[in-house]
Design an enzyme around this catalytic site. Structure first.
Site: not given
Length: 229
Positions: A171, A122, A198
């Protein structure tokens, strides 16, 4: 398996980092960069798993310059708070948190006596991508679904070490248009795209995808075995 230690960056700032040591002499080292939820139980487990594979592994608390002791779970409120912390960190003047990541690289390089790889998830994925260009002492970088890393200004970066990127086909933080642009601009980067959301590697959140996570982990370990030997 691990414990927290204090490290000092080049500007004198002291920050905590979670360190996990292998059973024997480390074969190399890995720096693990957190999501927007801090060095929480998931990131500690990821770090522990690298130690179990023989690596000296470290996860620096990269939010420490803007808020102490961030360690949260996964819900709408913590997501909102984490996004705000990410923005605050990115707005820091000068080298900001990149010098904390550099201090982590330097620490495990010295302590392990081996090569150092970096992996991030991330927000940490974006930072792992930037680290491949900006920081010294690395031999490989593995960004997972780095939020924003397929924006034009990020694609323009030129990594100095081998990179393997794990991205997904739906995502919002790394849309496929950008993923395809990254692939076109960087044929030297090994990009894998998964049919997943994601956050697919995190088994603490609803986006977890066991098949994608397992495949990405196998590829990552093979990549590190090659470049950190």
């Amino acid at each position: 398996m691990g414990k927290f230690i204090d490290l000092k960056a080049a500007d004198g700032f002291t920050f905590p980092a979670y360190v996990a040591e292998p059973a024997g002499k480390p074969k190399a080292a890995v720096v693990v960069l957190q999501e927007i939820f801090g060095v929480n139980s998931h990131i500690q487990q990821v770090t522990d798993r690298f130690a179990a594979q023989g690596y000296l592994a470290i996860a620096p608390a990269i939010f420490e310059r803007v808020e102490k002791g961030v360690d949260t779970g996964y819900n709408e409120a913590t997501m909102k708070a984490g996004i705000a912390l990410k923005a605050a960190v990115l707005a820091l003047p000068g080298a900001g948190i990149m010098q904390d990541i550099q201090a982590s690289i330097d620490h495990v390089a010295k302590a392990s006596g081996g090569k150092v790889g970096i992996i991030g998830f991330c927000f940490g994925g974006l930072l792992a991508w930037r680290a491949a260009e900006q920081l010294s002492g690395l031999s490989a970088s593995v960004p997972y679904y780095g939020g924003g890393m397929v924006a034009p200004e990020e694609i323009a970066r030129q990594p100095k070490v081998p990179v393997m990127a794990h991205l997904s086909d739906h995502d919002h933080s790394a849309p496929m248009e950008g993923v395809n642009a990254l692939i076109k601009a960087h044929p030297e980067v090994e990009v894998h795209v998964y049919n997943a959301d994601h956050g697919f590697n995190c088994d603490h959140r609803g986006a977890y995808n066991e098949e994608a996570a397992t495949k990405a982990r196998e590829r990552t370990l093979t990549f590190f075995a090659k470049h950190l030997a």
